[in-house]
Design a protein around this motif. Sequence first.
Motif, PDB file in Angstrom:
ATOM      1  N   THR B 283       0.841  -1.193   0.000  1.00 39.08           N
ATOM      2  CA  THR B 283       0.000   0.000   0.000  1.00 39.08           C
ATOM      3  C   THR B 283       0.879   1.247   0.000  1.00 39.08           C
ATOM      4  O   THR B 283       1.748   1.393   0.857  1.00 39.08           O
ATOM      5  CB  THR B 283      -0.908   0.004   1.246  1.00 39.08           C
ATOM      6  OG1 THR B 283      -1.629  -1.227   1.264  1.00 39.08           O
ATOM      7  CG2 THR B 283      -1.892   1.162   1.202  1.00 39.08           C
ATOM      8  N   GLY B 287      -2.693   5.357  -0.427  1.00 41.81           N
ATOM      9  CA  GLY B 287      -3.675   4.293  -0.335  1.00 41.81           C
ATOM     10  C   GLY B 287      -3.749   3.371  -1.545  1.00 41.81           C
ATOM     11  O   GLY B 287      -4.395   2.319  -1.487  1.00 41.81           O
ATOM     12  N   THR B 288      -3.078   3.733  -2.644  1.00 38.79           N
ATOM     13  CA  THR B 288      -3.050   2.863  -3.823  1.00 38.79           C
ATOM     14  C   THR B 288      -2.388   1.527  -3.466  1.00 38.79           C
ATOM     15  O   THR B 288      -1.366   1.507  -2.786  1.00 38.79           O
ATOM     16  CB  THR B 288      -2.232   3.518  -4.963  1.00 38.79           C
ATOM     17  OG1 THR B 288      -2.702   4.850  -5.143  1.00 38.79           O
ATOM     18  CG2 THR B 288      -2.362   2.744  -6.264  1.00 38.79           C
ATOM     19  N   VAL B 289      -3.002   0.436  -3.934  1.00 35.34           N
ATOM     20  CA  VAL B 289      -2.429  -0.887  -3.670  1.00 35.34           C
ATOM     21  C   VAL B 289      -1.852  -1.442  -4.972  1.00 35.34           C
ATOM     22  O   VAL B 289      -2.534  -1.459  -5.996  1.00 35.34           O
ATOM     23  CB  VAL B 289      -3.512  -1.843  -3.105  1.00 35.34           C
ATOM     24  CG1 VAL B 289      -2.960  -3.256  -2.937  1.00 35.34           C
ATOM     25  CG2 VAL B 289      -4.028  -1.316  -1.769  1.00 35.34           C
TER      26      VAL B 289
END
Lengths: 414, 414
Positions: B283, B287-289
């Motif tokens: 992550t 917050g992008t995974v």
Amino acid sequence: MAILQIGAGSVGWVIAHKAAQNNDVLGDITIASRTVRKCEAIIASIKGRNNMKDPSFKLEALEVNADDIEALVALIHGVQPDLVLNAGPPWISEAIMEACYQTKVSYLDTSVAVDLCSEHQQVPEAYDSQWIFRSKFEEVGITGILSSGFDPGVVSVFAAYAVKHLFDEIDTIDVMDVNAGNHGKMFATNFDPETNLLEIQGDSFYWEGEQWKQVACHTRMMEFDFPEVGIHKVYSMAHDEVRSMKEFIPAKRIEFWMGFDDCYLNHFNFMKDIGLLSQKPITLQDGTVVKPLKVLKALLPEPTSLASCYTGKTCIGTWIQGIKEGKARSVFIYNISDHEVAYKDVEHQAVAYTAGIPAITSALLYFKGNWKAAGLFNMEQFDPDPFLELMPSIGLNWVVKELEPKTLLINILK
Amino acid sequence: MAILQIGAGSVGWVIAHKAAQNNDVLGDITIASRTVRKCEAIIASIKGRNNMKDPSFKLEALEVNADDIEALVALIHGVQPDLVLNAGPPWISEAIMEACYQTKVSYLDTSVAVDLCSEHQQVPEAYDSQWIFRSKFEEVGITGILSSGFDPGVVSVFAAYAVKHLFDEIDTIDVMDVNAGNHGKMFATNFDPETNLLEIQGDSFYWEGEQWKQVACHTRMMEFDFPEVGIHKVYSMAHDEVRSMKEFIPAKRIEFWMGFDDCYLNHFNFMKDIGLLSQKPITLQDGTVVKPLKVLKALLPEPTSLASCYTGKTCIGTWIQGIKEGKARSVFIYNISDHEVAYKDVEHQAVAYTAGIPAITSALLYFKGNWKAAGLFNMEQFDPDPFLELMPSIGLNWVVKELEPKTLLINILK
């Protein structure tokens, strides 16, 4: 008496510990940050290490958005400090300085003047955005002390000491910085990976022959035999103190050099080559858009996590060459810091330790009245003697070493 | 006469060019893939290179979802080929074999048996999912030829040749593969970076003393003096042909070795160490995974883009040691391929070239009747002589070199 510290990163960690160790002079300590949890972690570490010299003084954590001048003014009014210590990133400095001006409270910051990673903020412009506060600080009679870290910071005090005691005329000033420590990781950065890896990619600027010279990163290299930690390759790099020394200390050339070992540079160049150090967004097969450098940041160890396993030493100093009584002279004035000693003292590594102790040294001189005057000052503008007399007792030694005067063997790479 | 090729990646590119150069025997050519644009690009390249031996035969592109048995059956019914050439990834092989069984059309595939990157699909199980079709193929009287690439593929033909002509008894079979070419990039993969970098991370399996041995990647290393391209470090690696040779050629040890230079391994180990080769999602600060390996894939060059600048040679062969007429014998049977020669011939590099030519060599032997029988066969089960007689005329030479019999100096690392 009271101080207000803004910022709770690596350097802030050390500053708070050292402030607590000297709270008989500094008084109550308030640590404020956007993330109050980070301030609380520092306070827990100070208490765990029994680092409060006088436990009767206050040590508290508060939340603040340091971008917001009104919030800062309200915070300063609430805390009523004698001095604000800015331990935050460069982009909050102007807001804090403005708040100090409005509340008439003296100001001190700790390391870099501007965010050298940003466009239109390079070494020749470093401090411009801060120096415009000079007349405002004079007007309300407060003191501002800029860049009171080690480099920038103490390395300029070393230069001022050389001017005062060791030279009649200065030819060259070379700031030499090597971290010969080992954190046990194949690759890691000692502070925020994003800022660090952008900074290292930037062009270097040095002052020579009355003008600025700009060269690509890692293209000017020399080998230097550092006391205690031995011979290291160092590379010309952009660093703020070249700008301030150029203003206040006449010299034919002023340059900053940082040590990078071949293995580090090999990994660095590889990452740069494949595009992993880029801030330009890329699109993955599934359509997700990411900036590669943000991915790398998420992969690399949290810098504060390195401290407990760090071994070895840093050596940072100022190498001055010039003339004394008609004869060529070459002097290296330096500090050696040990990562393990730093960890025992304040639960952090030596890179943060060397940057944090000078801030408290300056703060103590401000409280004692030695470094207190209406206006805005870089470190080299003050009398170096009381600073260098006090600093060893706060945790950093310093040594003057005579070298054989010689011409630098600078390798031009690529 | 007609063939149907399924798959339009790197190896498919070469197969299609070579099929066109031999369409007087193979007849009409249909290339089908999920992405019809890729088939059309290959056809444009074939026409641009004037590689259609007989321009009166058909050369067409079609779209197909090769996961879908019904779609495949419909495709085969429409095209009416004499042979289906599977040039796709390993996970579509079972569906195509089932469609061939249902339509009673012979089958040939080109390289790997299973996706060794997946769990529960390692060398000791390679071919299990394909060999279960043996009785079905016998039942309907069609021929199935498995893994007709170079390695797996020709290296097993070399072993069969050694059994037939050069040895009374075989001790060791070592498949040796080095790409001594240079694509001019600091780091790149010759085929899909994700598959390639997963494969290289996997454990190696070799057959010794009647049992499987499993070791971590890059922990068994030796130096080998390759003809023309010199001494290279090679590392034990998981490869399918070790499984099939273990079934069909008795030997005390069978092992696959691939060359990696120190610089490649340095970068590889660095990426592995910092987590960039991982499929485990991370992550980012916002917050992008993402899966780090997917990011790396997006950064690295598209493998097909490397071909035009590739220089140097590959050397792949089978090193056999054993006994002939009571005396120790050591023989290296190998091919040398030149990246630039491959590019001139088919607009691709030698890694794809060596994998694609054997498929067409086998296809021609099927059409000529030499390698045509009801059932399912790995390359080493057929008579090697007609194959090795034909292959040079399709583009790959081969040489038998006598070596001094000796014990291998295998270094166990880590």
